[in-house]
Motif scaffolding. Structure first.
Motif, PDB file in Angstrom:
ATOM      1  N   ARG A 139      41.913  52.324 -12.460  1.00 42.86           N
ATOM      2  CA  ARG A 139      42.276  52.304 -11.034  1.00 42.86           C
ATOM      3  C   ARG A 139      41.628  53.483 -10.298  1.00 42.86           C
ATOM      4  O   ARG A 139      41.110  53.327  -9.184  1.00 42.86           O
ATOM      5  N   ARG A 140      41.659  54.650 -10.931  1.00 43.66           N
ATOM      6  CA  ARG A 140      41.057  55.837 -10.317  1.00 43.66           C
ATOM      7  C   ARG A 140      39.552  55.653 -10.126  1.00 43.66           C
ATOM      8  O   ARG A 140      38.997  56.018  -9.093  1.00 43.66           O
ATOM      9  N   ARG A 141      38.864  55.059 -11.117  1.00 41.86           N
ATOM     10  CA  ARG A 141      37.431  54.808 -10.993  1.00 41.86           C
ATOM     11  C   ARG A 141      37.144  53.818  -9.865  1.00 41.86           C
ATOM     12  O   ARG A 141      36.175  53.977  -9.112  1.00 41.86           O
ATOM     13  N   LEU A 142      37.981  52.818  -9.721  1.00 39.85           N
ATOM     14  CA  LEU A 142      37.788  51.848  -8.646  1.00 39.85           C
ATOM     15  C   LEU A 142      37.966  52.497  -7.280  1.00 39.85           C
ATOM     16  O   LEU A 142      37.234  52.182  -6.334  1.00 39.85           O
ATOM     17  N   LEU A 143      38.930  53.392  -7.170  1.00 41.53           N
ATOM     18  CA  LEU A 143      39.102  54.124  -5.916  1.00 41.53           C
ATOM     19  C   LEU A 143      37.890  55.004  -5.642  1.00 41.53           C
ATOM     20  O   LEU A 143      37.427  55.114  -4.497  1.00 41.53           O
ATOM     21  N   GLU A 144      37.343  55.622  -6.699  1.00 43.38           N
ATOM     22  CA  GLU A 144      36.190  56.507  -6.537  1.00 43.38           C
ATOM     23  C   GLU A 144      34.969  55.771  -6.001  1.00 43.38           C
ATOM     24  O   GLU A 144      34.182  56.347  -5.243  1.00 43.38           O
ATOM     25  N   ILE A 145      34.812  54.511  -6.385  1.00 42.62           N
ATOM     26  CA  ILE A 145      33.628  53.789  -5.910  1.00 42.62           C
ATOM     27  C   ILE A 145      33.894  53.067  -4.586  1.00 42.62           C
ATOM     28  O   ILE A 145      33.017  52.382  -4.077  1.00 42.62           O
ATOM     29  N   GLY A 146      35.117  53.238  -4.045  1.00 41.06           N
ATOM     30  CA  GLY A 146      35.343  52.789  -2.680  1.00 41.06           C
ATOM     31  C   GLY A 146      36.173  51.545  -2.487  1.00 41.06           C
ATOM     32  O   GLY A 146      36.195  50.987  -1.379  1.00 41.06           O
ATOM     33  N   LEU A 147      36.903  51.074  -3.521  1.00 39.99           N
ATOM     34  CA  LEU A 147      37.760  49.909  -3.310  1.00 39.99           C
ATOM     35  C   LEU A 147      38.982  50.298  -2.495  1.00 39.99           C
ATOM     36  O   LEU A 147      39.518  51.409  -2.654  1.00 39.99           O
ATOM     37  N   PRO A 148      39.471  49.416  -1.623  1.00 34.35           N
ATOM     38  CA  PRO A 148      40.638  49.750  -0.806  1.00 34.35           C
ATOM     39  C   PRO A 148      41.907  49.833  -1.654  1.00 34.35           C
ATOM     40  O   PRO A 148      42.194  48.933  -2.457  1.00 34.35           O
ATOM     41  N   GLU A 149      42.659  50.888  -1.468  1.00 30.96           N
ATOM     42  CA  GLU A 149      43.850  51.123  -2.285  1.00 30.96           C
ATOM     43  C   GLU A 149      44.877  50.010  -2.124  1.00 30.96           C
ATOM     44  O   GLU A 149      45.574  49.656  -3.077  1.00 30.96           O
ATOM     45  N   LYS A 150      44.973  49.425  -0.935  1.00 33.59           N
ATOM     46  CA  LYS A 150      45.996  48.408  -0.695  1.00 33.59           C
ATOM     47  C   LYS A 150      45.777  47.160  -1.549  1.00 33.59           C
ATOM     48  O   LYS A 150      46.710  46.386  -1.762  1.00 33.59           O
ATOM     49  N   ASN A 151      44.567  46.950  -2.042  1.00 31.79           N
ATOM     50  CA  ASN A 151      44.280  45.771  -2.860  1.00 31.79           C
ATOM     51  C   ASN A 151      44.276  46.063  -4.357  1.00 31.79           C
ATOM     52  O   ASN A 151      43.958  45.175  -5.152  1.00 31.79           O
ATOM     53  N   LEU A 152      44.623  47.295  -4.735  1.00 31.63           N
ATOM     54  CA  LEU A 152      44.603  47.673  -6.150  1.00 31.63           C
ATOM     55  C   LEU A 152      46.009  47.677  -6.723  1.00 31.63           C
ATOM     56  O   LEU A 152      46.947  48.217  -6.121  1.00 31.63           O
ATOM     57  N   HIS A 153      46.154  47.086  -7.902  1.00 28.25           N
ATOM     58  CA  HIS A 153      47.442  47.029  -8.590  1.00 28.25           C
ATOM     59  C   HIS A 153      47.246  47.465 -10.039  1.00 28.25           C
ATOM     60  O   HIS A 153      46.222  47.165 -10.660  1.00 28.25           O
ATOM     61  N   LEU A 154      48.223  48.158 -10.582  1.00 28.14           N
ATOM     62  CA  LEU A 154      48.165  48.614 -11.974  1.00 28.14           C
ATOM     63  C   LEU A 154      48.988  47.681 -12.853  1.00 28.14           C
ATOM     64  O   LEU A 154      50.173  47.467 -12.596  1.00 28.14           O
ATOM     65  N   VAL A 155      48.370  47.117 -13.872  1.00 28.05           N
ATOM     66  CA  VAL A 155      49.093  46.283 -14.832  1.00 28.05           C
ATOM     67  C   VAL A 155      48.409  46.445 -16.189  1.00 28.05           C
ATOM     68  O   VAL A 155      47.265  46.043 -16.375  1.00 28.05           O
ATOM     69  N   ARG A 156      49.110  47.069 -17.102  1.00 21.21           N
ATOM     70  CA  ARG A 156      48.502  47.394 -18.396  1.00 21.21           C
ATOM     71  C   ARG A 156      48.443  46.163 -19.302  1.00 21.21           C
ATOM     72  O   ARG A 156      49.143  45.182 -19.098  1.00 21.21           O
ATOM     73  N   ASN A 157      47.606  46.272 -20.324  1.00 21.10           N
ATOM     74  CA  ASN A 157      47.489  45.195 -21.304  1.00 21.10           C
ATOM     75  C   ASN A 157      48.693  45.186 -22.239  1.00 21.10           C
ATOM     76  O   ASN A 157      49.436  46.169 -22.337  1.00 21.10           O
ATOM     77  N   GLY A 158      48.846  44.088 -22.940  1.00 19.39           N
ATOM     78  CA  GLY A 158      49.879  43.987 -23.961  1.00 19.39           C
ATOM     79  C   GLY A 158      49.252  43.767 -25.326  1.00 19.39           C
ATOM     80  O   GLY A 158      48.031  43.680 -25.470  1.00 19.39           O
ATOM     81  N   VAL A 159      50.097  43.687 -26.328  1.00 18.53           N
ATOM     82  CA  VAL A 159      49.634  43.415 -27.687  1.00 18.53           C
ATOM     83  C   VAL A 159      50.650  42.500 -28.355  1.00 18.53           C
ATOM     84  O   VAL A 159      51.856  42.585 -28.077  1.00 18.53           O
TER      85      VAL A 159
END
Length: 352
Positions: free
Chosen positions: A140-160
């Protein structure tokens, strides 16, 4: 809800952490929703789900081919949501959610070349059109660094899959089994694992054996690894259908990747199997593992050698790290809990 799920690659045609994650998401979605699955394939469509719509992807034109197939399926299926594992897929007029695992683009790092900058620009463009689901805070931090809008970013981790990736009593019989399970390509740095074992003293090398296991993504590199391992305690198992038995037969799992990982799925699968992991010090891997295991600086064969020997000499530490790791993944990565987070995001998107 009707969900169109789209993936550029899918097991068993291609099998890595990204594909495994999406395969599990499909299984979770089908429990409560009507799902249509669209998958691309390159090598063979044998073994792909019988109910999946399939499209043969060839060469550099694969991106528009998959995107066009998604448009056709959406027109016929009329989904409420499109969930994609592929950044190229976007269906106008519908809710679109795209999972982003990392930004390494298959190389050793994100880099700064013309091709990488072009792809980053495409991510920015897509990030204005769709909800982007980042699998870690680091991604998520890398996506923000390259300029993606924060309002469209969501955090959802993988499962196992905690039932399949489950602990077995560690072998504990010499030679101890070291395992590096991952796609075979230079960025994953299997050569570094072989180098570290080769740097052990002769009497130390007799106490270990390294297994390199995974899908071959670079055949030339695989041949180089075979040459590098000459007269070393190293064996190979390429393109295996199931990694679980290899995890369970290992004493220690290695993950000295050079790629800018977005999550570190190898480490999590190993932890689920109760195995101690030596991993490359990176933000996403430290985040995913909770810092459990031994971290080594990237591209440092001597540090990796020291970490290997520390665990070989200390069976109590191996057991302690393995048990702690299993408890951690049980608490954080059960698929049912992960899918609930997806449902929450979908509800937010539909509410908008």
């Amino acid at each position: 809800m009707r969900i169109l799920m789209v993936a550029r690659r899918y097991p068993p045609d291609v099998r890595s952490g990204t594909e495994t994650v999406f395969e599990n998401l499909v299984a979770q979605a089908k429990k409560n929703h009507e799902v249509r699955l669209l998958v691309g394939w390159r090598n063979s469509e044998q073994g792909l789900p019988a109910d999946a719509r399939r499209v043969h992807l060839r060469g550099a034109s694969s991106w528009p081919t998959l995107a066009a197939a998604a448009l056709r399926e959406a027109a016929e299926f009329r989904p409420d949501l499109v969930l994609s594992n592929s950044i190229e897929v976007w269906v106008p007029g519908l809710l679109n959610a795209i999972i982003v695992h990392d930004l390494n683009f298959g190389g050793s790092s994100s880099g700064a070349g013309v091709g990488v900058r072009a792809r980053e620009a495409f991510y920015r463009f897509r990030g204005r059109q769709a909800a982007i689901l980042a699998v870690s805070k680091a991604t998520r931090r890398r996506l923000l660094e390259i300029g993606l809008p924060e309002k469209n970013l969501h955090l959802v981790r993988n499962g196992v899959d905690l039932a399949r990736f489950s602990p077995m009593p560690p072998p504990g019989v010499e030679p101890l089994r070291l395992l590096y399970p991952s796609r075979i390509l230079p960025g994953k740095a299997q050569h570094l694992a072989i180098d570290a074992v080769g740097r052990l003293r002769p009497e130390q090398r007799r106490r270990v054996r390294l297994s390199i296991v995974g899908a071959v993504a670079d055949a030339i590199y695989a041949d180089r690894l075979r040459l590098q391992s000459f007269k070393q305690p190293v064996d190979f198992a390429f393109d295996v259908p199931d990694m679980v038995p290899f995890y369970q037969a290992a004493d220690v799992v290695l993950f000295p990747t050079l790629m800018e990982e977005g999550f570190g799925y190898t480490a999590i699968e190993a932890m689920a199997c109760g195995r101690p992991v030596i991993w490359s010090e990176q933000p996403a891997i430290r985040e995913a593992t909770g810092g459990i295991g031994l971290a080594v600086p990237p591209d440092d064969a001597d540090a990796l050698r020291h970490a290997i020997w520390k665990l070989v000499e200390n069976p109590e530490l191996r057991l302690q790290i393995g048990e702690e790791g299993r408890r951690f993944v049980e608490a954080h990565y059960a698929w049912e809990s992960v899918w609930q987070r997806y449902e929450e995001i979908f509800a937010q998107l539909r509410g908008r």
